[in-house]
Design a protein around this motif. Sequence first.
Motif, PDB file in Angstrom:
ATOM      1  N   LYS A  26       0.838  -1.203   0.000  1.00 36.80           N
ATOM      2  CA  LYS A  26       0.000   0.000   0.000  1.00 36.80           C
ATOM      3  C   LYS A  26       0.870   1.250   0.000  1.00 36.80           C
ATOM      4  O   LYS A  26       0.619   2.209  -0.739  1.00 36.80           O
ATOM      5  CB  LYS A  26      -0.913  -0.008   1.225  1.00 36.80           C
ATOM      6  N   GLU A  27       1.923   1.258   0.832  1.00 38.30           N
ATOM      7  CA  GLU A  27       2.791   2.430   0.882  1.00 38.30           C
ATOM      8  C   GLU A  27       3.533   2.611  -0.435  1.00 38.30           C
ATOM      9  O   GLU A  27       3.700   3.738  -0.915  1.00 38.30           O
ATOM     10  CB  GLU A  27       3.789   2.311   2.040  1.00 38.30           C
ATOM     11  N   LEU A  28       3.957   1.505  -1.032  1.00 40.54           N
ATOM     12  CA  LEU A  28       4.625   1.593  -2.324  1.00 40.54           C
ATOM     13  C   LEU A  28       3.685   2.165  -3.377  1.00 40.54           C
ATOM     14  O   LEU A  28       4.083   2.999  -4.200  1.00 40.54           O
ATOM     15  CB  LEU A  28       5.117   0.210  -2.748  1.00 40.54           C
ATOM     16  N   GLY A  29       2.435   1.726  -3.339  1.00 42.49           N
ATOM     17  CA  GLY A  29       1.446   2.275  -4.267  1.00 42.49           C
ATOM     18  C   GLY A  29       1.234   3.760  -4.055  1.00 42.49           C
ATOM     19  O   GLY A  29       1.070   4.528  -5.009  1.00 42.49           O
ATOM     20  N   ASP A  30       1.232   4.180  -2.780  1.00 46.09           N
ATOM     21  CA  ASP A  30       1.078   5.603  -2.478  1.00 46.09           C
ATOM     22  C   ASP A  30       2.264   6.415  -3.002  1.00 46.09           C
ATOM     23  O   ASP A  30       2.103   7.529  -3.506  1.00 46.09           O
ATOM     24  CB  ASP A  30       0.931   5.813  -0.970  1.00 46.09           C
ATOM     25  N   ILE A  31       3.470   5.851  -2.845  1.00 41.53           N
ATOM     26  CA  ILE A  31       4.664   6.541  -3.346  1.00 41.53           C
ATOM     27  C   ILE A  31       4.582   6.669  -4.869  1.00 41.53           C
ATOM     28  O   ILE A  31       4.817   7.751  -5.428  1.00 41.53           O
ATOM     29  CB  ILE A  31       5.941   5.781  -2.941  1.00 41.53           C
ATOM     30  N   ASP A  32       4.237   5.568  -5.539  1.00 37.33           N
ATOM     31  CA  ASP A  32       4.113   5.613  -6.994  1.00 37.33           C
ATOM     32  C   ASP A  32       3.046   6.626  -7.414  1.00 37.33           C
ATOM     33  O   ASP A  32       3.238   7.386  -8.369  1.00 37.33           O
ATOM     34  CB  ASP A  32       3.752   4.230  -7.548  1.00 37.33           C
ATOM     35  N   GLY A  33       1.931   6.621  -6.672  1.00 31.14           N
ATOM     36  CA  GLY A  33       0.841   7.533  -7.009  1.00 31.14           C
ATOM     37  C   GLY A  33       1.212   8.989  -6.868  1.00 31.14           C
ATOM     38  O   GLY A  33       0.683   9.854  -7.575  1.00 31.14           O
ATOM     39  N   SER A  34       2.118   9.295  -5.940  1.00 33.86           N
ATOM     40  CA  SER A  34       2.508  10.692  -5.728  1.00 33.86           C
ATOM     41  C   SER A  34       3.302  11.237  -6.906  1.00 33.86           C
ATOM     42  O   SER A  34       3.491  12.447  -7.019  1.00 33.86           O
ATOM     43  CB  SER A  34       3.335  10.812  -4.443  1.00 33.86           C
ATOM     44  N   PHE A  35       3.758  10.334  -7.820  1.00 38.11           N
ATOM     45  CA  PHE A  35       4.494  10.783  -8.992  1.00 38.11           C
ATOM     46  C   PHE A  35       3.700  10.577 -10.281  1.00 38.11           C
ATOM     47  O   PHE A  35       4.147  10.963 -11.344  1.00 38.11           O
ATOM     48  CB  PHE A  35       5.826  10.028  -9.115  1.00 38.11           C
ATOM     49  N   GLY A  36       2.536   9.955 -10.157  1.00 39.21           N
ATOM     50  CA  GLY A  36       1.795   9.608 -11.363  1.00 39.21           C
ATOM     51  C   GLY A  36       0.459  10.300 -11.440  1.00 39.21           C
ATOM     52  O   GLY A  36       0.237  11.396 -10.913  1.00 39.21           O
ATOM     53  N   THR A  37      -0.502   9.616 -12.086  1.00 36.04           N
ATOM     54  CA  THR A  37      -1.812  10.222 -12.324  1.00 36.04           C
ATOM     55  C   THR A  37      -2.598  10.424 -11.047  1.00 36.04           C
ATOM     56  O   THR A  37      -3.478  11.278 -10.990  1.00 36.04           O
ATOM     57  CB  THR A  37      -2.632   9.332 -13.274  1.00 36.04           C
ATOM     58  N   GLU A  38      -2.299   9.649  -9.978  1.00 37.13           N
ATOM     59  CA  GLU A  38      -3.047   9.787  -8.724  1.00 37.13           C
ATOM     60  C   GLU A  38      -2.845  11.168  -8.119  1.00 37.13           C
ATOM     61  O   GLU A  38      -3.701  11.669  -7.397  1.00 37.13           O
ATOM     62  CB  GLU A  38      -2.606   8.700  -7.739  1.00 37.13           C
ATOM     63  N   ARG A  39      -1.698  11.809  -8.456  1.00 38.96           N
ATOM     64  CA  ARG A  39      -1.452  13.148  -7.939  1.00 38.96           C
ATOM     65  C   ARG A  39      -2.439  14.148  -8.537  1.00 38.96           C
ATOM     66  O   ARG A  39      -2.868  15.091  -7.884  1.00 38.96           O
ATOM     67  CB  ARG A  39      -0.015  13.560  -8.260  1.00 38.96           C
ATOM     68  N   VAL A  40      -2.789  13.938  -9.832  1.00 36.55           N
ATOM     69  CA  VAL A  40      -3.716  14.835 -10.510  1.00 36.55           C
ATOM     70  C   VAL A  40      -5.154  14.420 -10.251  1.00 36.55           C
ATOM     71  O   VAL A  40      -6.016  15.263  -9.990  1.00 36.55           O
ATOM     72  CB  VAL A  40      -3.426  14.834 -12.034  1.00 36.55           C
ATOM     73  N   LYS A  41      -5.418  13.123 -10.283  1.00 38.33           N
ATOM     74  CA  LYS A  41      -6.775  12.605 -10.099  1.00 38.33           C
ATOM     75  C   LYS A  41      -6.728  11.523  -9.037  1.00 38.33           C
ATOM     76  O   LYS A  41      -6.446  10.362  -9.329  1.00 38.33           O
ATOM     77  CB  LYS A  41      -7.305  12.051 -11.424  1.00 38.33           C
TER      78      LYS A  41
END
Length: 302
Positions: A74-89
């Motif tokens: 989960k934390e790895l997914g959060d880290i990845d998300g902070s650099f990807g599309t999850e940051r925008v959406k």
Amino acid sequence: MDQLLAIRAFARVVEAGTFTKAADSLQMPNATVTKLIQSLESHLGVKLLQRTTRRVSVTPDGAAYYEKTGRLLKELGDIDGSFGTERVKPRGHLRIDCGGSTASLLLIPALPDFVRRYPDIQIDLGVSDRHVDLISDNVDCVIRGGVLTDMSMIGRQIGAAGWVTCATPAYLAEHGVPTHPDDLSSGHRVVNYLSARTGRAMPMHFRKDGERIEVAVRHAVGVNESNAHYAAGLAGLGVIQTFRYNAQAQLASGELVAILPDWQPEPYPFYVVYPPNRHMSNRLRVFIDWIAERFAAAALGS
């Protein structure tokens, strides 16, 4: 062995319940998933799964490993998300825990607005008055009132709720209207709120012109959940002290009558509490900002 891939494969088997479904969701051959998990078990030196011709079950070691690695994934997914599309959406899974009356009267009525703003966030809402362990229960944040006692967590105050002491007209007609908090100890019935953590009755608090009084009355009925506690007062079982937002509609309709209006307890602070995490997900960040906005706009009677 690609250990991260093996961990992901193991987690997917646990969640899917079969190797076949896990392999399909990972778009891998069944034999590859089997080999990854066998390699992982060999690396760890423990059996993670028990496999029969009909079903797959998780061993005690497997359950412990799934819980611990699940947090890492989960934390790895959060880290990845902070650099990807999850940051925008913002997207993904958000686990929230909240007390009964706060959920039913404040959070849930407002949630359609959050869902419209962030349709790709999936919410699991736990509702109870017990204090959850955010780490072991795998909860992203809790909404709680009162003094923060766990200094290992981060708490952001989002509001403060006013109190009201009240009873039904029928109860007051039978027992009289108290004019001082001490009157509650003689000739009155009180419905106590019982701590979900300790089971002990929470005393009533009163304040007037700098004077503070704590009243602890033996109850005929005690309740450990906020909605049920309020329902007991509304049923005429005795005097209750509850959040003003709980009772606003019934006070306006006359189903409940406020008593001791000059004796007001201190407003009760509410916090959103979450674990310290350098990689806070964007979905948690937007929820915290949103709930702070909603509580600021809510009429809590403080």
